[in-house]
Design an enzyme around this catalytic site. Structure first.
Site, PDB file in Angstrom:
ATOM      1  N   ASP A  11       8.021  -6.035  -3.361  1.00  0.00           N
ATOM      2  CA  ASP A  11       6.528  -5.715  -3.349  1.00  0.00           C
ATOM      3  C   ASP A  11       6.453  -4.424  -4.163  1.00  0.00           C
ATOM      4  O   ASP A  11       7.177  -3.411  -4.334  1.00  0.00           O
ATOM      5  CB  ASP A  11       6.304  -5.498  -1.893  1.00  0.00           C
ATOM      6  CG  ASP A  11       4.830  -5.054  -1.768  1.00  0.00           C
ATOM      7  OD1 ASP A  11       3.894  -5.723  -2.341  1.00  0.00           O
ATOM      8  OD2 ASP A  11       4.345  -4.215  -0.933  1.00  0.00           O
ATOM      9  N   TYR A  43      -0.784  -1.789  -7.138  1.00  0.00           N
ATOM     10  CA  TYR A  43      -0.537  -2.764  -8.149  1.00  0.00           C
ATOM     11  C   TYR A  43      -1.941  -3.482  -8.397  1.00  0.00           C
ATOM     12  O   TYR A  43      -2.334  -3.904  -9.584  1.00  0.00           O
ATOM     13  CB  TYR A  43       0.454  -3.924  -8.107  1.00  0.00           C
ATOM     14  CG  TYR A  43       1.802  -3.452  -8.343  1.00  0.00           C
ATOM     15  CD1 TYR A  43       2.270  -2.243  -8.786  1.00  0.00           C
ATOM     16  CD2 TYR A  43       2.928  -4.676  -8.676  1.00  0.00           C
ATOM     17  CE1 TYR A  43       3.575  -1.807  -8.852  1.00  0.00           C
ATOM     18  CE2 TYR A  43       4.091  -4.376  -8.811  1.00  0.00           C
ATOM     19  CZ  TYR A  43       4.473  -2.856  -9.228  1.00  0.00           C
ATOM     20  OH  TYR A  43       5.726  -2.534  -9.162  1.00  0.00           O
ATOM     21  N   GLY A  44      -2.617  -3.591  -7.259  1.00  0.00           N
ATOM     22  CA  GLY A  44      -3.914  -4.599  -7.279  1.00  0.00           C
ATOM     23  C   GLY A  44      -5.134  -4.072  -8.201  1.00  0.00           C
ATOM     24  O   GLY A  44      -6.030  -4.848  -8.643  1.00  0.00           O
ATOM     25  N   ASN A  75       1.085 -10.429  -2.782  1.00  0.00           N
ATOM     26  CA  ASN A  75       0.127 -11.561  -3.462  1.00  0.00           C
ATOM     27  C   ASN A  75      -0.342 -11.297  -4.981  1.00  0.00           C
ATOM     28  O   ASN A  75      -0.394 -12.139  -5.582  1.00  0.00           O
ATOM     29  CB  ASN A  75      -1.184 -11.654  -2.491  1.00  0.00           C
ATOM     30  CG  ASN A  75      -0.884 -11.833  -1.296  1.00  0.00           C
ATOM     31  OD1 ASN A  75      -0.976 -13.107  -0.863  1.00  0.00           O
ATOM     32  ND2 ASN A  75      -0.406 -11.044  -0.029  1.00  0.00           N
ATOM     33  N   THR A  76      -0.446 -10.021  -5.159  1.00  0.00           N
ATOM     34  CA  THR A  76      -1.065  -9.649  -6.535  1.00  0.00           C
ATOM     35  C   THR A  76       0.191 -10.218  -7.435  1.00  0.00           C
ATOM     36  O   THR A  76      -0.318 -10.863  -8.614  1.00  0.00           O
ATOM     37  CB  THR A  76      -1.331  -8.264  -6.473  1.00  0.00           C
ATOM     38  OG1 THR A  76      -1.836  -7.735  -5.497  1.00  0.00           O
ATOM     39  CG2 THR A  76      -1.609  -7.592  -8.031  1.00  0.00           C
ATOM     40  N   CYS A 185      -2.983  -9.667   1.243  1.00  0.00           N
ATOM     41  CA  CYS A 185      -2.304  -8.713   0.748  1.00  0.00           C
ATOM     42  C   CYS A 185      -1.151  -8.285   1.822  1.00  0.00           C
ATOM     43  O   CYS A 185      -1.662  -8.225   3.042  1.00  0.00           O
ATOM     44  CB  CYS A 185      -3.196  -7.402   0.314  1.00  0.00           C
ATOM     45  SG  CYS A 185      -2.051  -5.884  -0.021  1.00  0.00           S
ATOM     46  N   THR A 186      -0.030  -8.216   1.392  1.00  0.00           N
ATOM     47  CA  THR A 186       1.079  -8.050   2.423  1.00  0.00           C
ATOM     48  C   THR A 186       0.940  -6.577   3.152  1.00  0.00           C
ATOM     49  O   THR A 186       1.724  -6.437   4.106  1.00  0.00           O
ATOM     50  CB  THR A 186       2.394  -8.223   1.753  1.00  0.00           C
ATOM     51  OG1 THR A 186       2.580  -7.435   0.756  1.00  0.00           O
ATOM     52  CG2 THR A 186       2.544  -9.445   1.208  1.00  0.00           C
TER      53      THR A 186
HETATM   54  N1  DGL Z   1       1.271  -5.985  -1.195  1.00  0.00           N
HETATM   55  C1  DGL Z   1       0.501  -6.235  -2.445  1.00  0.00           C
HETATM   56  C2  DGL Z   1      -0.161  -7.574  -2.280  1.00  0.00           C
HETATM   57  O1  DGL Z   1       0.225  -8.324  -1.245  1.00  0.00           O
HETATM   58  C3  DGL Z   1      -0.306  -5.370  -3.443  1.00  0.00           C
HETATM   59  C4  DGL Z   1      -0.722  -4.020  -3.138  1.00  0.00           C
HETATM   60  C5  DGL Z   1      -1.091  -3.262  -3.949  1.00  0.00           C
HETATM   61  O2  DGL Z   1      -0.010  -2.921  -4.906  1.00  0.00           O
HETATM   62  O3  DGL Z   1      -2.196  -3.082  -4.690  1.00  0.00           O
HETATM   63  O4  DGL Z   1      -0.987  -7.851  -2.991  1.00  0.00           O
END
Ligand code: DGL
Length: 275
Positions: A11, A43-44, A75-76, A185-186
């Protein structure tokens, strides 16, 4: 024997721990190699090319350990790179979007489902597509919540500030008739008590974690028979790696997983993957 090769869970930060916890619960024999790219989280809000590059850097890092499967607990990354990763790796690769969508379809009665996630996840409409593939008559309302991940990464999920931010961010969903809300988003399950308070009891919150771990368990096939009660079995030694601050990672991980965690720090910058 199942301990020989590990399951990698990756992640952008601590969010994937929500999936790792479920994998530990459903597959207690399996050893996990967890990698969080906390130094470059979130990352989003990054471009798809950046997200892909960083994802492959993470993958090349975890591939140094012999693996039996990779769980993209983000998820991203799932929205942007799942298919590329599947093509690249000679391993089963599981993302979190299809499992989350399946769980939501099972839960909804009204057929109106909300999805909250990062800007990229919402922009790709990956959930909407996954949901409509399973049930084409659904109504889907998506909302990006870019302020949520920093709250979790900064260990502020249980603060007055988090309650204020969640309340304000979710306002656009207040008038919607949805009965099910996907935490797309996790990181968001760490804010679940606050999100539930704001959305009210009539809305069922869905996290992909349980369904993702179930998919992994099915993929790995029958597990070793349970040992007789009273037999002492050594718990697998999981490995936790972060590109960020190991102390902050450890305190969030210990709180969420309810066990002692030793977090190693590694920079992921050495790899030169070209998308
Ligand atoms: N935990 C991540 C997700 O499920 C992304 C969080 C991020 O880095 O923006 O999308």
């Amino acid at each position: 024997m199942s301990r020989e090769r590990a399951i990698a869970v990756i992640d952008s930060g601590v969010g994937g721990l929500t999936v790792a916890r479920e994998v530990m619960r459903q597959l207690p024999e399996e050893r996990i190699v967890y990698l969080g790219d906390n130094a470059r989280c979130p990352y989003g809000s990054k471009s798809p090319d950046e997200i892909r590059t960083y994802s492959f850097q993470m993958i090349d890092f975890v591939m140094k350990t012999p693996l039996k499967a990779l769980v993209i607990a983000c998820n991203t990354v799932t929205a942007v790179a799942l298919e590329d990763v599947r093509e690249y790796l000679p391993l089963p690769v599981i993302g979190v979007i299809e499992p989350g969508a399946r769980a939501a379809v099972k839960a909804t009665r009204s057929g109106h489902i909300g999805v909250i996630g990062t800007e990229t996840t919402i922009r790709t409409r990956a959930y909407e597509r996954a949901l409509l593939r399973v049930r084409p008559d659904l109504t889907v309302s998506g909302l990006a919540c870019p302020a949520f991940v920093p709250l979790v990464e900064n260990h502020m999920a249980d603060t007055e500030e988090a309650r204020r931010v969640v309340r304000e961010t979710l306002l656009p969903l207040a008038g919607e008739e949805l009965d099910t809300l996907i935490l797309g988003c996790t990181h968001y399950p760490l804010l679940a008590p606050v999100i539930q308070e704001v959305m009210g009891d009539r809305v069922t919150l869905i996290s992909s974690a349980e369904e993702t771990a179930r998919e992994l368990a099915e993929l790995l096939g029958p597990q070793p028979a349970a040992v007789p009660s009273g037999t002492r079995v050594a718990a697998p030694e999981h490995l936790f790696v972060t590109s960020g601050d190991p102390d902050r990672f450890r305190s969030i991980a210990e709180e969420w997983l309810g066990c002692r965690v030793q977090a190693e720090q590694h920079s992921l910058l050495e790899k030169t993957y070209q998308p």
